[in-house]
Design a protein around this motif. Structure first.
Motif, short mmCIF file in Angstrom:
data_model
loop_
_atom_site.label_atom_id
_atom_site.label_comp_id
_atom_site.label_asym_id
_atom_site.label_seq_id
_atom_site.Cartn_x
_atom_site.Cartn_y
_atom_site.Cartn_z
N ALA A 1 0.83 -1.21 0.00
CA ALA A 1 0.00 0.00 0.00
C ALA A 1 0.86 1.26 0.00
O ALA A 1 0.58 2.21 -0.74
CB ALA A 1 -0.93 0.00 1.21
N PRO B 1 -4.52 4.73 -0.14
CA PRO B 1 -4.92 3.34 -0.39
C PRO B 1 -6.39 3.21 -0.76
O PRO B 1 -6.76 2.37 -1.58
CB PRO B 1 -4.60 2.64 0.92
CG PRO B 1 -3.47 3.42 1.48
CD PRO B 1 -3.78 4.85 1.13
N LEU C 1 -4.25 -2.74 -0.87
CA LEU C 1 -4.27 -2.67 0.59
C LEU C 1 -3.27 -3.59 1.26
O LEU C 1 -2.93 -3.39 2.42
CB LEU C 1 -5.67 -2.97 1.11
CG LEU C 1 -6.77 -2.07 0.54
CD1 LEU C 1 -8.12 -2.51 1.07
CD2 LEU C 1 -6.50 -0.63 0.85
#
Length: 128
Positions: A85, A96, A102
Motif C-alpha cells: 500500500a 490506499p 491494501l
C-alpha cells in the motif's frame, strides 16, 4: 498505547509525493498546503530530487541510530501501513482507498483469484 505516534496526514508520504508532482508541473491528486510550505526551501529551483525509501524503519528507531543527517523530518505513512500500500501511494500520490492496493496478497474480484501485489503474480503459482 500512550507512547504511540499519531499520523499527521498533512505531513505524510501522500502529501510529500503530491507536492513533488506539483513542483515538477504534474497536476497533483491532492493539495497539501502545510507540506508545500515546509518543502519550498528545499525544492526551490531544483531540477532533480533523489528520494530514498527505507521500508520498516520507524522514526523512533531512525532517531536512535543517530546517523548524522543535518536535516530531516518525520513523515506519516498511510493506512494500512503495508509495503504494498505504501509503495503504491508513493508511486501514484493516491491514498490506499483511492488506489485499492491494501496488502501483499489481495483478492481481485475481476479475475477471481488471489494476487501477490508486490510482484503482480498469482498467489500460490509455484514461484519461489
Amino acid at each position: 498505547m500512550g507512547n504511540l505516534l499519531k499520523p499527521e496526514y498533512e505531513k505524510s508520504i501522500v502529501s510529500f509525493v503530491n507536492v513533488l508532482l506539483k513542483h515538477f508541473g504534474v497536476s497533483p491528486n491532492h493539495e497539501f498546503i502545510e507540506m508545500k510550505e515546509f518543502l519550498l526551501p528545499y525544492l526551490d529551483s531544483k531540477e532533480k530530487i533523489v528520494v530514498f525509501i527505507l521500508d520498516s524503519l520507524g522514526y523512533k528507531k531512525f532517531e536512535e541510530l543517530k546517523v548524522g543527517f543535518e536535516d530531516y523530518t518525520k513523515l506519516s505513512s498511510i493506512f494500512p501501513t503495508t509495503t504494498a500500500a505504501a509503495i503504491t501511494s508513493i508511486m501514484t500520490g493516491l491514498t490506499p482507498q483511492e488506489h485499492g492496493v491494501l496488502g501483499y496478497i489481495q483478492f481481485l474480484r475481476e479475475i477471481g483469484t488471489l494476487v501477490n501485489m508486490i510482484d503482480f503474480s498469482f498467489s500460490g503459482n509455484g514461484r519461489k
